[in-house]
Design an enzyme around this catalytic site. Structure first.
Site, PDB file in Angstrom:
ATOM      1  N   SER A   6       0.846  -1.200   0.000  1.00 44.02           N
ATOM      2  CA  SER A   6       0.000   0.000   0.000  1.00 44.02           C
ATOM      3  C   SER A   6       0.876   1.242   0.000  1.00 44.02           C
ATOM      4  O   SER A   6       1.995   1.221   0.533  1.00 44.02           O
ATOM      5  CB  SER A   6      -0.875   0.021   1.264  1.00 44.02           C
ATOM      6  OG  SER A   6      -1.550   1.267   1.369  1.00 44.02           O
ATOM      7  N   TYR A   8      -1.787  -0.637  10.266  1.00 48.21           N
ATOM      8  CA  TYR A   8      -1.976  -1.019   8.859  1.00 48.21           C
ATOM      9  C   TYR A   8      -0.691  -0.727   8.071  1.00 48.21           C
ATOM     10  O   TYR A   8      -0.204  -1.575   7.313  1.00 48.21           O
ATOM     11  CB  TYR A   8      -3.162  -0.224   8.300  1.00 48.21           C
ATOM     12  CG  TYR A   8      -3.500  -0.485   6.852  1.00 48.21           C
ATOM     13  CD1 TYR A   8      -4.303  -1.565   6.484  1.00 48.21           C
ATOM     14  CD2 TYR A   8      -3.046   0.365   5.837  1.00 48.21           C
ATOM     15  CE1 TYR A   8      -4.624  -1.796   5.153  1.00 48.21           C
ATOM     16  CE2 TYR A   8      -3.363   0.142   4.513  1.00 48.21           C
ATOM     17  CZ  TYR A   8      -4.157  -0.936   4.177  1.00 48.21           C
ATOM     18  OH  TYR A   8      -4.479  -1.158   2.858  1.00 48.21           O
TER      19      TYR A   8
HETATM   20  N1  NAD Z   1      -8.633   0.094  -1.615  1.00 51.77           N
HETATM   21  C1  NAD Z   1      -7.530   0.797  -1.433  1.00 51.77           C
HETATM   22  O1  NAD Z   1      -7.531   2.028  -1.499  1.00 51.77           O
HETATM   23  C2  NAD Z   1      -6.233   0.120  -1.152  1.00 51.77           C
HETATM   24  C3  NAD Z   1      -5.075   0.922  -1.117  1.00 51.77           C
HETATM   25  C4  NAD Z   1      -3.861   0.323  -0.871  1.00 51.77           C
HETATM   26  C5  NAD Z   1      -3.796  -1.043  -0.660  1.00 51.77           C
HETATM   27  N2  NAD Z   1      -4.956  -1.780  -0.685  1.00 51.77           N
HETATM   28  C6  NAD Z   1      -4.816  -3.210  -0.463  1.00 51.77           C
HETATM   29  O2  NAD Z   1      -5.427  -3.904  -1.537  1.00 51.77           O
HETATM   30  C7  NAD Z   1      -5.940  -5.153  -1.058  1.00 51.77           C
HETATM   31  C8  NAD Z   1      -7.401  -5.279  -1.410  1.00 51.77           C
HETATM   32  O3  NAD Z   1      -8.107  -4.192  -0.836  1.00 51.77           O
HETATM   33  P1  NAD Z   1      -9.597  -3.847  -1.249  1.00 51.77           P
HETATM   34  O4  NAD Z   1      -9.725  -2.364  -1.138  1.00 51.77           O
HETATM   35  O5  NAD Z   1      -9.975  -4.511  -2.507  1.00 51.77           O
HETATM   36  O6  NAD Z   1     -10.372  -4.509  -0.018  1.00 51.77           O
HETATM   37  P2  NAD Z   1     -11.933  -4.840   0.104  1.00 51.77           P
HETATM   38  O7  NAD Z   1     -12.249  -4.775   1.561  1.00 51.77           O
HETATM   39  O8  NAD Z   1     -12.709  -3.967  -0.797  1.00 51.77           O
HETATM   40  O9  NAD Z   1     -12.024  -6.332  -0.404  1.00 51.77           O
HETATM   41  C9  NAD Z   1     -11.288  -7.285   0.295  1.00 51.77           C
HETATM   42  C10 NAD Z   1     -11.764  -8.680  -0.027  1.00 51.77           C
HETATM   43  O10 NAD Z   1     -11.060  -9.507   0.903  1.00 51.77           O
HETATM   44  C11 NAD Z   1     -11.996 -10.326   1.577  1.00 51.77           C
HETATM   45  N3  NAD Z   1     -11.515 -10.612   2.920  1.00 51.77           N
HETATM   46  C12 NAD Z   1     -11.590  -9.864   4.038  1.00 51.77           C
HETATM   47  N4  NAD Z   1     -11.070 -10.516   5.084  1.00 51.77           N
HETATM   48  C13 NAD Z   1     -10.641 -11.716   4.605  1.00 51.77           C
HETATM   49  C14 NAD Z   1     -10.030 -12.836   5.194  1.00 51.77           C
HETATM   50  N5  NAD Z   1      -9.765 -12.892   6.499  1.00 51.77           N
HETATM   51  N6  NAD Z   1      -9.717 -13.890   4.403  1.00 51.77           N
HETATM   52  C15 NAD Z   1      -9.992 -13.873   3.067  1.00 51.77           C
HETATM   53  N7  NAD Z   1     -10.603 -12.844   2.470  1.00 51.77           N
HETATM   54  C16 NAD Z   1     -10.927 -11.775   3.234  1.00 51.77           C
HETATM   55  C17 NAD Z   1     -13.300  -9.555   1.577  1.00 51.77           C
HETATM   56  O11 NAD Z   1     -14.428 -10.435   1.754  1.00 51.77           O
HETATM   57  C18 NAD Z   1     -13.254  -8.905   0.195  1.00 51.77           C
HETATM   58  O12 NAD Z   1     -13.774  -9.750  -0.801  1.00 51.77           O
HETATM   59  C19 NAD Z   1      -5.645  -5.163   0.434  1.00 51.77           C
HETATM   60  O13 NAD Z   1      -4.404  -5.819   0.658  1.00 51.77           O
HETATM   61  C20 NAD Z   1      -5.515  -3.712   0.780  1.00 51.77           C
HETATM   62  O14 NAD Z   1      -4.761  -3.493   1.951  1.00 51.77           O
HETATM   63  C21 NAD Z   1      -6.151  -1.235  -0.921  1.00 51.77           C
END
Ligand code: NAD
Length: 261
Positions: free
Chosen positions: A143, A156
């Site tokens: 991230s 985080y």
């Molecule tokens: N959205 C952002 O702005 C952003 C920015 C930087 C990094 N990220 C990273 O990208 C990745 C995805 O983020 P996102 O925004 O798509 O998240 P999200 O919350 O929108 O989706 C996450 C998915 O993971 C699943 N999930 C949650 N807990 C879980 C568990 N214990 N085991 C298996 N699955 C699980 C959820 O059901 C969902 O389908 C993460 O690693 C997040 O830290 C996101």
């Protein structure tokens, strides 16, 4: 269309958000995708919709906080696909938005289990197969928070910083076995994770996010999927140990850009 033809790919947290976009993109590029998530209905429906289009996809329940679930997900992919070419350690939760001294030990351990220990376990279960078959690709989701500071997100950011550091270590350690290990650092992406942050903290946070990205918007999940497809493909054959920032310039800019013009 065929950048990942016949590759066997595992993506965690792929029922929604960024993982969903990566799984869909990889399936469209010819991979057989194994979708792991805790949201079983969404995951099953998603995999079925890809199969309806003639693509190859399976859903496997996988709570990444549980070692046995990760083992089952990766084991299923190896059993059905006969090998494992790509692992995307994507699942994570956003616990934060408050000062670190208000975080409970329980919240800390939950975050570390889902966002960090899961990456160790995913790699642990994937590496023996990748080494045995002569190579593979691991992509860990980091991230922008691992690069810059933002009030309220110490735990985080700590986990994401560790993910990047582990990525470099493994790239060095397993390069000789032809296993490439890279991470992606997204900026703010329009996903359910952030919808929840906005619901919890308020719309002003979205306005601040937009202002923080020099491109004047937050990103789309498909823009992270494109980066993952590239890193997983043979086009990135000489790329390992990097963190690819896909962040609209967020980490290149001062935190709040003043209105100078
Ligand atoms: N959205 C952002 O702005 C952003 C920015 C930087 C990094 N990220 C990273 O990208 C990745 C995805 O983020 P996102 O925004 O798509 O998240 P999200 O919350 O929108 O989706 C996450 C998915 O993971 C699943 N999930 C949650 N807990 C879980 C568990 N214990 N085991 C298996 N699955 C699980 C959820 O059901 C969902 O389908 C993460 O690693 C997040 O830290 C996101």
């Amino acid at each position: 269309m065929d950048r990942l033809k016949d590759k066997i790919a595992v993506i965690t947290g792929a029922a929604d958000g960024i993982g969903h976009a990566i799984a869909e993109g990889m399936a469209r590029e010819g991979a057989h995708v194994f979708i792991g998530d805790i949201s079983d209905k969404k995951g099953e429906t998603f995999a079925a919709s890809l199969r309806d289009e003639g693509l190859r996809a399976d859903y496997v329940h996988c709570d990444v906080a549980e070692d046995k679930d990760i083992q089952t997900l990766i084991g299923t992919a190896i059993e059905k696909g006969g090998r494992l070419d790509i692992l995307v350690n994507n699942a994570a939760v956003a616990i934060g938005g408050f000062p670190v001294h208000e975080m409970t030990d329980e919240q800390w351990h939950k975050l570390i289990a889902i966002n960090l220990t899961s990456v160790f376990r995913g790699c642990k279960h994937a590496l023996p197969q990748m080494i045995e078959q002569g190579g593979g690709v691991i992509i860990n989701m980091a991230s922008a928070q691992g690069h810059i500071g933002l009030d309220g997100w110490t735990a985080y950011a700590g986990a994401k910083g560790a993910v990047m550091s582990m990525t470099r270590q493994m790239a060095v350690e397993f390069g000789p076995q032809n296993v490439r290990v890279n991470s992606i650092s997204p900026g703010t992406i329009n996903t359910p994770m952030n919808e929840k942050v906005i619901a919890d903290l308020g719309e002003h946070v979205m306005r601040a996010w937009i202002k923080m990205h020099p491109v004047g918007r937050i990103g789309k999940p498909s823009e992270i999927a494109e980066a993952a497809i590239y890193l997983a493909s043979d086009a990135a054959g000489f790329t390992t140990g990097i963190d690819l920032r896909v962040d609209g310039g967020l980490t290149a800019a001062p935190r709040f850009v003043p209105d100078l013009v």
